[in-house]
Scaffold this motif. Structure first.
Motif, PDB file in Angstrom:
ATOM      1  N   GLU A  49       1.322  -1.191   0.139  1.00 57.13           N
ATOM      2  CA  GLU A  49      -0.116  -0.138   0.027  1.00 57.13           C
ATOM      3  C   GLU A  49       1.031   1.477   0.109  1.00 57.13           C
ATOM      4  O   GLU A  49       0.384   2.176  -0.846  1.00 57.13           O
ATOM      5  CB  GLU A  49      -1.211  -0.202   1.117  1.00 57.13           C
ATOM      6  CG  GLU A  49      -1.802   1.342   1.322  1.00 57.13           C
ATOM      7  CD  GLU A  49      -2.677   0.998   1.967  1.00 57.13           C
ATOM      8  OE1 GLU A  49      -3.826   1.944   2.049  1.00 57.13           O
ATOM      9  OE2 GLU A  49      -3.088   0.132   2.781  1.00 57.13           O
ATOM     10  N   VAL A  58      -2.681   8.572  -5.170  1.00 57.88           N
ATOM     11  CA  VAL A  58      -3.799   7.978  -4.930  1.00 57.88           C
ATOM     12  C   VAL A  58      -5.229   8.172  -6.630  1.00 57.88           C
ATOM     13  O   VAL A  58      -5.900   8.698  -6.662  1.00 57.88           O
ATOM     14  CB  VAL A  58      -4.818   8.863  -4.050  1.00 57.88           C
ATOM     15  CG1 VAL A  58      -5.782   7.896  -3.899  1.00 57.88           C
ATOM     16  CG2 VAL A  58      -4.299   8.823  -2.809  1.00 57.88           C
ATOM     17  N   VAL A  59      -5.038   6.373  -6.552  1.00 57.81           N
ATOM     18  CA  VAL A  59      -5.296   5.586  -8.084  1.00 57.81           C
ATOM     19  C   VAL A  59      -6.600   4.736  -7.698  1.00 57.81           C
ATOM     20  O   VAL A  59      -6.047   3.848  -7.005  1.00 57.81           O
ATOM     21  CB  VAL A  59      -4.995   5.570  -8.700  1.00 57.81           C
ATOM     22  CG1 VAL A  59      -4.806   5.074 -10.207  1.00 57.81           C
ATOM     23  CG2 VAL A  59      -3.500   6.844  -9.334  1.00 57.81           C
ATOM     24  N   PRO A  60      -7.846   4.918  -7.665  1.00 54.25           N
ATOM     25  CA  PRO A  60      -8.551   4.043  -6.880  1.00 54.25           C
ATOM     26  C   PRO A  60      -8.632   2.569  -8.172  1.00 54.25           C
ATOM     27  O   PRO A  60      -8.246   2.828  -9.210  1.00 54.25           O
ATOM     28  CB  PRO A  60      -9.856   4.241  -8.454  1.00 54.25           C
ATOM     29  CG  PRO A  60      -9.590   5.917  -8.706  1.00 54.25           C
ATOM     30  CD  PRO A  60      -8.262   5.990  -9.246  1.00 54.25           C
ATOM     31  N   LYS A  61      -8.652   1.693  -7.116  1.00 55.93           N
ATOM     32  CA  LYS A  61      -8.363   0.025  -6.982  1.00 55.93           C
ATOM     33  C   LYS A  61      -6.670  -0.086  -7.050  1.00 55.93           C
ATOM     34  O   LYS A  61      -6.949  -0.847  -8.041  1.00 55.93           O
ATOM     35  CB  LYS A  61      -8.993  -0.156  -8.597  1.00 55.93           C
ATOM     36  CG  LYS A  61     -10.696  -0.434  -8.004  1.00 55.93           C
ATOM     37  CD  LYS A  61     -11.577  -1.024  -9.550  1.00 55.93           C
ATOM     38  CE  LYS A  61     -12.633  -0.662  -9.514  1.00 55.93           C
ATOM     39  NZ  LYS A  61     -14.047  -1.476  -9.771  1.00 55.93           N
ATOM     40  N   ALA A  62      -5.752   1.144  -7.579  1.00 56.05           N
ATOM     41  CA  ALA A  62      -4.587   0.865  -7.792  1.00 56.05           C
ATOM     42  C   ALA A  62      -3.616  -0.023  -6.894  1.00 56.05           C
ATOM     43  O   ALA A  62      -3.168  -1.325  -6.855  1.00 56.05           O
ATOM     44  CB  ALA A  62      -3.436   1.824  -8.017  1.00 56.05           C
ATOM     45  N   ARG A  64      -4.780  -2.495  -4.865  1.00 57.24           N
ATOM     46  CA  ARG A  64      -6.094  -4.188  -4.631  1.00 57.24           C
ATOM     47  C   ARG A  64      -5.167  -4.582  -6.170  1.00 57.24           C
ATOM     48  O   ARG A  64      -4.306  -5.443  -5.962  1.00 57.24           O
ATOM     49  CB  ARG A  64      -7.176  -3.956  -4.944  1.00 57.24           C
ATOM     50  CG  ARG A  64      -8.013  -5.561  -5.176  1.00 57.24           C
ATOM     51  CD  ARG A  64      -7.615  -6.260  -3.926  1.00 57.24           C
ATOM     52  NE  ARG A  64      -8.108  -7.433  -4.622  1.00 57.24           N
ATOM     53  CZ  ARG A  64      -7.380  -8.566  -4.567  1.00 57.24           C
ATOM     54  NH1 ARG A  64      -6.347  -8.115  -3.358  1.00 57.24           N
ATOM     55  NH2 ARG A  64      -7.189  -9.839  -4.574  1.00 57.24           N
TER      56      ARG A  64
END
Length: 109
Positions: A49, A58-62, A64
């Motif tokens: 993380e 802060v990139v969505p789903k990055a 995961r």
């Protein structure tokens, strides 16, 4: 010293490009590079993380996606090992060349 890291990202990109054939898709290739950038970062914690947030922001789903790459990703193990050996041998040979810019070059006697 600053001159020691000058051009590092370009050299890291060049190094990792030798591994492109180990991955069938572009996404794992990108995760492979990002994970190397994260490992070389100044972060105190080198878990997934913090590395992803430092490298990609802060990139969505990055986060995961990187976790999935590390835990479930598919790559050609044998090709990866052969490529690592080849790259290590290449860099050892280059380091021995007169005028080499590679670290660890020993001056001629």
């Amino acid at each position: 010293a600053p001159h020691d890291v000058e051009g590092f990202m370009e050299e890291l990109w060049e190094f990792q490009s030798a591994f492109h054939d180990c991955f069938a898709r572009s996404e794992p290739r990108a995760h492979f590079f990002d994970s190397m950038v994260g490992q070389f970062s100044k972060l105190e914690r080198k878990s997934i993380e913090p590395m992803v947030l430092a490298v990609e922001g802060v990139v969505p789903k990055a986060v995961r996606a990187m976790q999935s790459f590390i835990s479930e990703g598919r790559w050609d193990d044998e090709r990866l090992l052969v490529t690592v050996r080849t790259q290590v041998d290449l860099r050892r040979a280059l380091r021995r060349q007169p005028g080499s810019r590679w670290p660890g070059r020993r001056p001629a006697p």
